[in-house]
Write an enzyme that holds these catalytic residues in place. Sequence first.
Site, PDB file in Angstrom:
ATOM      1  N   ARG A  43       0.864  -1.189   0.000  1.00 15.65           N
ATOM      2  CA  ARG A  43       0.000   0.000   0.000  1.00 15.65           C
ATOM      3  C   ARG A  43       0.898   1.235   0.000  1.00 15.65           C
ATOM      4  NH1 ARG A  43      -1.931   3.284   4.238  1.00 15.65           N
ATOM      5  NH2 ARG A  43      -3.902   4.327   3.789  1.00 15.65           N
ATOM      6  N   LYS A  45       0.514   5.193  -1.294  1.00 14.97           N
ATOM      7  CA  LYS A  45      -0.455   6.138  -1.834  1.00 14.97           C
ATOM      8  C   LYS A  45       0.195   7.261  -2.641  1.00 14.97           C
ATOM      9  CE  LYS A  45      -4.256   5.594  -0.547  1.00 14.97           C
ATOM     10  NZ  LYS A  45      -5.246   4.575  -1.032  1.00 14.97           N
ATOM     11  N   ASN A 139      -3.531   6.407  13.896  1.00 10.09           N
ATOM     12  CA  ASN A 139      -2.757   7.513  13.325  1.00 10.09           C
ATOM     13  C   ASN A 139      -2.313   7.200  11.906  1.00 10.09           C
ATOM     14  OD1 ASN A 139      -2.896   9.203  15.502  1.00 10.09           O
ATOM     15  ND2 ASN A 139      -1.157   8.217  16.532  1.00 10.09           N
ATOM     16  N   GLY A 179      -5.950   0.175  14.138  1.00 17.16           N
ATOM     17  CA  GLY A 179      -5.584   0.279  15.560  1.00 17.16           C
ATOM     18  C   GLY A 179      -5.285  -1.048  16.235  1.00 17.16           C
ATOM     19  N   MET A 299      -5.040   0.453  47.137  1.00 20.15           N
ATOM     20  CA  MET A 299      -5.744   1.550  46.489  1.00 20.15           C
ATOM     21  C   MET A 299      -4.679   2.370  45.753  1.00 20.15           C
ATOM     22  SD  MET A 299      -8.288   0.370  48.120  1.00 20.15           S
ATOM     23  CE  MET A 299      -9.714   1.316  47.669  1.00 20.15           C
ATOM     24  N   CYS A 481     -19.878   0.990  44.422  1.00 21.19           N
ATOM     25  CA  CYS A 481     -18.459   0.894  44.042  1.00 21.19           C
ATOM     26  C   CYS A 481     -17.771  -0.228  44.815  1.00 21.19           C
ATOM     27  CB  CYS A 481     -17.740   2.209  44.312  1.00 21.19           C
ATOM     28  SG  CYS A 481     -18.479   3.594  43.437  1.00 21.19           S
TER      29      CYS A 481
HETATM   30  C1  LIG Z   1      -7.067  -5.403   4.437  1.00 22.34           C
HETATM   31  C2  LIG Z   1      -7.396  -3.988   4.166  1.00 22.34           C
HETATM   32  N1  LIG Z   1      -8.558  -3.497   4.584  1.00 22.34           N
HETATM   33  C3  LIG Z   1      -8.880  -2.217   4.339  1.00 22.34           C
HETATM   34  C4  LIG Z   1      -8.008  -1.407   3.659  1.00 22.34           C
HETATM   35  C5  LIG Z   1      -8.348   0.013   3.318  1.00 22.34           C
HETATM   36  O1  LIG Z   1      -8.378   0.144   1.924  1.00 22.34           O
HETATM   37  P1  LIG Z   1      -8.993   1.452   1.202  1.00 22.34           P
HETATM   38  O2  LIG Z   1     -10.382   1.640   1.673  1.00 22.34           O
HETATM   39  O3  LIG Z   1      -8.736   1.311  -0.224  1.00 22.34           O
HETATM   40  O4  LIG Z   1      -8.154   2.611   1.780  1.00 22.34           O
HETATM   41  P2  LIG Z   1      -6.635   2.833   1.473  1.00 22.34           P
HETATM   42  O5  LIG Z   1      -5.867   1.667   1.984  1.00 22.34           O
HETATM   43  O6  LIG Z   1      -6.502   2.951   0.006  1.00 22.34           O
HETATM   44  O7  LIG Z   1      -6.281   4.081   2.224  1.00 22.34           O
HETATM   45  C6  LIG Z   1      -6.797  -1.960   3.223  1.00 22.34           C
HETATM   46  N2  LIG Z   1      -5.898  -1.240   2.556  1.00 22.34           N
HETATM   47  N3  LIG Z   1      -6.520  -3.249   3.488  1.00 22.34           N
HETATM   48  C1  LIG Z   2      -4.996   1.154   5.673  1.00 21.62           C
HETATM   49  C2  LIG Z   2      -6.116   1.283   6.616  1.00 21.62           C
HETATM   50  N1  LIG Z   2      -7.404   1.155   6.214  1.00 21.62           N
HETATM   51  C3  LIG Z   2      -8.247   1.334   7.209  1.00 21.62           C
HETATM   52  C4  LIG Z   2      -9.700   1.286   7.075  1.00 21.62           C
HETATM   53  O1  LIG Z   2     -10.395   1.468   8.061  1.00 21.62           O
HETATM   54  O2  LIG Z   2     -10.135   1.068   5.956  1.00 21.62           O
HETATM   55  S1  LIG Z   2      -7.493   1.645   8.679  1.00 21.62           S
HETATM   56  C5  LIG Z   2      -5.988   1.552   7.950  1.00 21.62           C
HETATM   57  C6  LIG Z   2      -4.713   1.741   8.683  1.00 21.62           C
HETATM   58  C7  LIG Z   2      -4.493   0.716   9.768  1.00 21.62           C
HETATM   59  O3  LIG Z   2      -3.264   0.996  10.314  1.00 21.62           O
HETATM   60  P1  LIG Z   2      -2.791   0.491  11.728  1.00 21.62           P
HETATM   61  O4  LIG Z   2      -2.728  -0.974  11.693  1.00 21.62           O
HETATM   62  O5  LIG Z   2      -1.442   1.127  11.886  1.00 21.62           O
HETATM   63  O6  LIG Z   2      -3.748   1.032  12.741  1.00 21.62           O
END
Ligand SMILES: Cc1ncc(COP(=O)(O)OP(=O)(O)O)c(N)n1
Ligand SMILES: Cc1nc(C(=O)O)sc1CCOP(=O)(O)O
Length: 585
Positions: A43, A45, A139, A179, A299, A481
């Site tokens: 991936r 971008k 993040n 996350g 505590m 509690c």
């Molecule tokens: C395994 C997996 N799941 C979700 C994503 C997110 O892909 P996408 O919605 O195309 O967003 P970007 O990755 O292009 O920012 C992923 N890459 N892989």
């Molecule tokens: C690439 C990506 N796609 C998302 C989605 O929700 O579609 S979240 C994400 C990033 C996940 O990164 P991390 O494992 O560092 O949290």
Amino acid sequence: MKPEVDYSLYLVTDSTEAILGNRDLISVVEQALQGGVTIVQYRDKTSDTGVLIRIARALHEKCKQYSIPLIINDRVDVALAVGCEGVHLGQDDMSVTDARNILGPSKIIGATVSSVEEARIAVERGADYLGIGTLYATNTKKNTKDIIGIAGTRKILESLSHPTSSAAAKQIKTVCIGGINATNIQRILYQLHYSPFSSPSPPTIKPISGAAIVSAIIASSTPKHASSLLRSLITTSTTHPTFLPSNFSPSPSLPSPQTLLNATLTLHKTNPLTHNMTNLVVQNLAANVALNIGASPIMSTNGTEARDLAALHGALVVNMGTSTPEALTQYKLAIEAYNAVGGPVILDPVGAGATAARKDALRFLLGVGYFTVIKGNESEILEVARASHIPIPIPIPSSSSTTTPSPSSSPEQPQPQQQRGVDSTHTLTHPSKLSLVKTLASTLRCTILMTGPTDILSNGTTTLSIKNGHEYLGRVTGTGCTLGTTISAYLAAAAAASSTSSSSSPNDSHGPESKDEVKNIGVLEAALASVLHFEIAAEDAAASLDVKGAGSFVPAFLDALAAYREGVVEGRLGEEWLRGRMRVE
Ligand SMILES: Cc1ncc(COP(=O)(O)OP(=O)(O)O)c(N)n1
Ligand SMILES: Cc1nc(C(=O)O)sc1CCOP(=O)(O)O
């Protein structure tokens, strides 16, 4: 013919400065392959097409050496040029249908989905797997569409395995993303019924096939170690997740009085540590309750000492009563420390619905780690349900009409009555409460206790109503509690006993009768035993001649808590006695 793919540890790469730094992507991915990632997605971008193809080719060569499939994010043309195993497509990318037409039937096509409808369409168009997210805020990708949490992910998984769903939906593979890291992966997979190769274990939910991870591997300075740790956490999560105390499996029925007495005996014998991160109002009372039931209280609100305390086989209570932003950081450290060693953690979301800050704090904590038991009054449990995206019953208006939560309820959630301070509102019918508590317990895969005139306790399999207790408990601040403290002591004792049951002598005098009975003290049993200890002691204290009201009730209550334990240990309070006193159905 498409090969069977293991989606369990799905590495998604990132070439940005913030995550990869100035390291070489190919070398980082190779280390991850050595650590055991099972599928890789390239991936990137920002790079130009020529660069993408060059790097993808190099990655493909590496992946082939480890017999691991390589997927390309977004770019069908790059996947074609490289001849790798497939593509991953987002909602704004080329459609799965077009990609299938271009790539043919033998390539893997994954699709990002964040709702039931998107999942249905991706399945219909012939996707091989779904990337379900965003699970938790990350993040790595700030502009995600929707943070859907465990409940949103489960909703999608449930829709795929629904009896009316297509065969393709039932078969499609799924990974969650967003996350995920070594501190939360086992809990996430547990809550999503992880099963690497489809075989829907509980028929109501399709198990997740794996976790997709970016920063926890790519940003690590030791990608091989990070991957192998994640891999071993995934592998052990199918046998027994480390965050769960051993033998804490869901109980299928109403625990027997003897099992409940055994829980008290076990508590007495083990004198467990109860670590309270509790509010300023109840510190003293909570410590005294702990001492009198037979536990050892500490505590401490300092999260940095939690790792040392967690090693002492106790249990942690996180009580949000007077929490501050700084306290949340400390809770996080402590929850992670207890989760890491399988120590029980009890969440008491005091006043969770009262203010925006408390609602945020609750959402934060639910994302931080696994809670063995979540205990709260009706308003607080309603807030936990809302934070978990669970359909909640309509509160009783002026008439008595209610609805029962159902997975197909409208996304328009009825607003619970605004909670005033930490007091509970009483708005739901008993059947609605039963249904809500059961749904919440099975969704979060933990045990829920909703306190009130009738307490409701559920682990998602067994749901009990408990009618013990006394109104004085509601007239002394902080008793709710201190029930959290009591539950923690029982859970710690049961966990300690179950982990040592094989080495302990089964026939100690006044001890639990057999190893099996110690083993049978699971979360539900321990929680029920603690509630009964607490509430029957309250009844006894209130009946004492010296007690004239809530003020004189407190010392009598502490005495009664100790007397209950002593009576059980000395054998004066036995099975018949408890059968006659417990009002549980
Ligand atoms: C395994 C997996 N799941 C979700 C994503 C997110 O892909 P996408 O919605 O195309 O967003 P970007 O990755 O292009 O920012 C992923 N890459 N892989
Ligand atoms: C690439 C990506 N796609 C998302 C989605 O929700 O579609 S979240 C994400 C990033 C996940 O990164 P991390 O494992 O560092 O949290």
